[in-house]
Design a protein around this motif. Structure first.
Motif, short mmCIF file in Angstrom:
data_model
loop_
_atom_site.label_atom_id
_atom_site.label_comp_id
_atom_site.label_asym_id
_atom_site.label_seq_id
_atom_site.Cartn_x
_atom_site.Cartn_y
_atom_site.Cartn_z
N ILE A 1 -19.37 -13.59 9.63
CA ILE A 1 -20.13 -14.67 10.25
C ILE A 1 -20.82 -15.44 9.13
O ILE A 1 -21.53 -14.86 8.31
CB ILE A 1 -21.16 -14.14 11.26
N LEU A 2 -20.56 -16.75 9.12
CA LEU A 2 -21.07 -17.57 8.01
C LEU A 2 -22.20 -18.47 8.50
O LEU A 2 -22.13 -19.04 9.58
CB LEU A 2 -19.92 -18.44 7.47
N ILE B 1 -14.19 -24.37 1.83
CA ILE B 1 -14.95 -23.16 2.16
C ILE B 1 -14.28 -22.40 3.31
O ILE B 1 -14.13 -21.18 3.27
CB ILE B 1 -16.41 -23.54 2.55
N ALA B 2 -13.85 -23.15 4.32
CA ALA B 2 -13.21 -22.52 5.49
C ALA B 2 -11.94 -21.79 5.08
O ALA B 2 -11.67 -20.66 5.49
CB ALA B 2 -12.90 -23.58 6.55
N LYS B 3 -11.14 -22.45 4.24
CA LYS B 3 -9.87 -21.89 3.80
C LYS B 3 -10.09 -20.63 2.97
O LYS B 3 -9.38 -19.63 3.08
CB LYS B 3 -9.12 -22.95 2.96
N ARG B 4 -11.09 -20.70 2.13
CA ARG B 4 -11.36 -19.61 1.21
C ARG B 4 -11.97 -18.40 1.92
O ARG B 4 -11.59 -17.26 1.67
CB ARG B 4 -12.32 -20.13 0.13
N LEU B 5 -12.89 -18.62 2.83
CA LEU B 5 -13.65 -17.51 3.41
C LEU B 5 -13.18 -17.08 4.80
O LEU B 5 -13.48 -15.97 5.25
CB LEU B 5 -15.15 -17.87 3.47
N LYS B 6 -12.47 -17.96 5.48
CA LYS B 6 -11.95 -17.69 6.83
C LYS B 6 -12.96 -16.96 7.72
O LYS B 6 -12.69 -15.85 8.22
CB LYS B 6 -10.67 -16.86 6.75
N PRO B 7 -14.13 -17.56 7.96
CA PRO B 7 -15.11 -16.87 8.80
C PRO B 7 -14.67 -16.88 10.26
O PRO B 7 -14.01 -17.82 10.72
CB PRO B 7 -16.38 -17.70 8.62
N GLU B 8 -15.05 -15.83 10.95
CA GLU B 8 -14.80 -15.70 12.38
C GLU B 8 -15.58 -16.80 13.15
O GLU B 8 -15.04 -17.49 14.01
CB GLU B 8 -15.36 -14.33 12.73
N LYS B 9 -16.84 -16.92 12.81
CA LYS B 9 -17.72 -17.90 13.43
C LYS B 9 -18.63 -18.49 12.35
O LYS B 9 -18.89 -17.84 11.33
CB LYS B 9 -18.65 -17.22 14.47
N ALA B 10 -19.10 -19.70 12.62
CA ALA B 10 -20.07 -20.31 11.69
C ALA B 10 -21.28 -20.81 12.46
O ALA B 10 -21.14 -21.49 13.48
CB ALA B 10 -19.42 -21.45 10.91
N GLY B 11 -22.46 -20.44 11.99
CA GLY B 11 -23.70 -21.01 12.51
C GLY B 11 -24.14 -22.11 11.55
O GLY B 11 -24.09 -21.92 10.33
N VAL B 12 -24.53 -23.25 12.11
CA VAL B 12 -24.77 -24.41 11.26
C VAL B 12 -26.14 -25.04 11.55
O VAL B 12 -26.51 -25.21 12.71
CB VAL B 12 -23.67 -25.48 11.49
N VAL B 13 -26.86 -25.35 10.49
CA VAL B 13 -28.06 -26.18 10.62
C VAL B 13 -27.89 -27.41 9.73
O VAL B 13 -27.23 -27.35 8.69
CB VAL B 13 -29.36 -25.43 10.25
N LEU C 1 -28.95 -15.25 13.17
CA LEU C 1 -29.27 -15.63 14.55
C LEU C 1 -28.01 -15.69 15.40
O LEU C 1 -27.99 -15.29 16.56
CB LEU C 1 -29.95 -17.00 14.60
N LEU C 2 -26.92 -16.18 14.80
CA LEU C 2 -25.68 -16.36 15.56
C LEU C 2 -25.10 -15.01 15.94
O LEU C 2 -24.55 -14.84 17.03
CB LEU C 2 -24.66 -17.16 14.73
N GLU C 3 -25.27 -14.05 15.06
CA GLU C 3 -24.80 -12.70 15.33
C GLU C 3 -25.42 -12.18 16.63
O GLU C 3 -24.74 -11.66 17.49
CB GLU C 3 -25.19 -11.78 14.16
#
Lengths: 316, 316
Positions: free
Chosen positions: B2-3, B42-54, B314-316
């Motif tokens: 989770i990023l 970043i997405a390609k490199r880390l392949k996160p399941e979900k991303a929380g964004v501010v 928080l997203l977790e």
């Protein structure tokens, strides 16, 4: 034709000694080096017999130090004009490179003004800076470098166009509350003066901070950002009020510096010029001085390029 | 994985929810639009399941208003990440565009801090701005927009790196005299903090005002220009003294705002983070508070990207 040239960091101004030719060219030295080409164009077009030159652009941060800046500018002038003479901060012309040529444009103006008004304070509010030069018995009494003049209050680094509003005030009153401001380069003095009618879009002769236009709505957007707002969060009246507070802060800064000089030198006459004459008028308002605008005496165009006009007259 | 992603006007920061991955990317939105590409990388490199964004970058002046800024940034995120959730200033996640997503990065941090310290003031001094968020019973009490927070003293627009020194102080003491300063963007807080050892050249993660380097001599040249001097006119000691005065002015500005919050909310504990923790420590010094550094609790890297880390948690 005898040509006067005033090369600042942001603007290069030229004037003929009869005042019939007056031009302002926005050439920000730190952004590009169009200066050599621009000077060549001017030389080719006007073919002056001689050129008197004053320089303040050496402080621009494209140069590692003032000597490097002076050298670059002097070379550009000499490459374009065969007969160029540089005024130094002692009031002498020179064809050689020397450090005292730095930041001497106020000396040209003050010598010219001192011939007519023996005792006065010469106040030149430009796009970026304000010179406050005490003159006694026709002799300018200011310090010789910008560093010293800044300390003595003979140079106030505020102007009618380019000054970042964040450097003018730290707080604004809005909706009855005192608010801090953003420290970004979001809006400049020109935005405030445009909105309150002190300047026209044509007089806004520098870049806008956001690269957007010079209309009223563009300026409002920029000023709203100063309090981290956009136009959905803040009313036109509130924006105009901020613009007036910017004007007021500039007037107060300059008035305070003026008072210091007046006190120190016991002079009660002010001769004001520059595209910020409208600020000068307000700053001098309650000081019950003799107040003369160069624009009323020589015309508005000459007032805006007065050091260039003055150096041409001096060279003659 | 989770990023957490925090997209500001100058920097985009990312952190994984376990805090093992922490990255700071200098992506000034107003200068270019590398953001979409950088997020794709970043997405390609880390392949996160979900991303929380501010997001706080919507105020950048490449956007005509905050909605346009938000829309651009949200599109860039959604284009790179399939499962992105945006935190709003109420503390709720959303997949839809809505205005309340603007300027909510402090909410992520404050919610995370509020879980551990029910009553405290959360103080985040970043590269550009300072958030001062009162938290009571675990609930952040700050206003919801930057415009309101600026008025309430919950946002002080001063930071450890990018702040123009001309917006920090109007006068400096030099050679026993009070001198005005230049209003240009000649030097920034990072130059002062580099010279007095608060940051290293590696921590100076933004552009230099003059495009020159990040060595000590480069920073000295920039600070000399603040008083219209070059290195032939002003000594090293005088430059260091100016740098210390910059630090002092920032400390005072933040201390004053801190005191307002303390008085209003009757709280005596401060939790500080950000790359300006060294300023926070000084600002809180004489206030006899409980003072906790996030860097000491979670590590220095997490402290510098705390909103990104917090939004992942928080997203977790």
């Amino acid at each position: 034709m005898i040509l006067g040239i005033d090369i600042g960091g942001a603007n290069t101004k030229i004037a003929s000694k009869d005042g019939k030719l007056v031009e302002l060219h926005y050439i920000p030295l730190w952004k590009n080096s169009r200066l050599p080409e621009a000077l060549l164009d001017i030389a080719k077009r006007l073919k002056p017999e001689k050129a008197g030159v004053v320089i303040t652009g050496e402080l621009a941060d494209c140069f590692p130090d003032k000597d490097a800046g002076l050298s670059y500018i002097i070379d550009a002038v000499n490459n374009a004009f065969q007969n160029a003479y540089f005024l130094d901060s002692e009031g002498n012309f020179s064809k050689e490179k020397r450090r005292s040529i730095a930041a001497a444009n106020w000396m040209a103006s003050a010598l010219a003004v001192g011939k007519e008004y023996e005792n006065c304070i010469f106040l030149d509010i430009g796009s970026t800076t304000t010179d406050i030069i005490p003159i006694k018995n026709g002799k300018p009494l200011a310090s010789k470098t910008d560093f010293e003049r800044l300390k003595k209050g003979e140079l106030v680094y505020t102007g009618a166009l380019r000054t970042n509003i964040a450097a003018i005030l730290k707080y604004v009153n809005i909706r009855g509350e005192k608010s801090r401001v953003s420290s970004e380069l979001f809006a400049i003095a020109a935005d405030a003066h445009l909105l309150i009618g002190n300047i026209s879009p044509e007089t806004y002769t520098c870049d806008t901070p956001d690269g957007a236009g010079k209309t009223s709505i563009d300026a409002k957007r920029r000023i709203a950002r100063v309090v981290c707002a956009d136009l959905t969060e803040i009313s036109d009246d509130e924006i105009i009020s901020i613009a007036r507070q910017v004007m007021e802060a500039q007037v107060n800064d300059i008035r305070e510096a003026l008072k210091e000089q007046v006190k120190k030198h016991d002079i009660s006459r002010i001769i004001a010029c520059g595209l910020g004459e409208f600020i000068a008028r307000e700053a001098a308002k309650d000081l019950s001085f003799d107040f003369v605008l160069v624009s009323e005496r020589y015309g508005g165009d000459i007032s805006k390029v007065f050091p260039a006009y003055a150096v041409a007259r001096l060279l003659e």
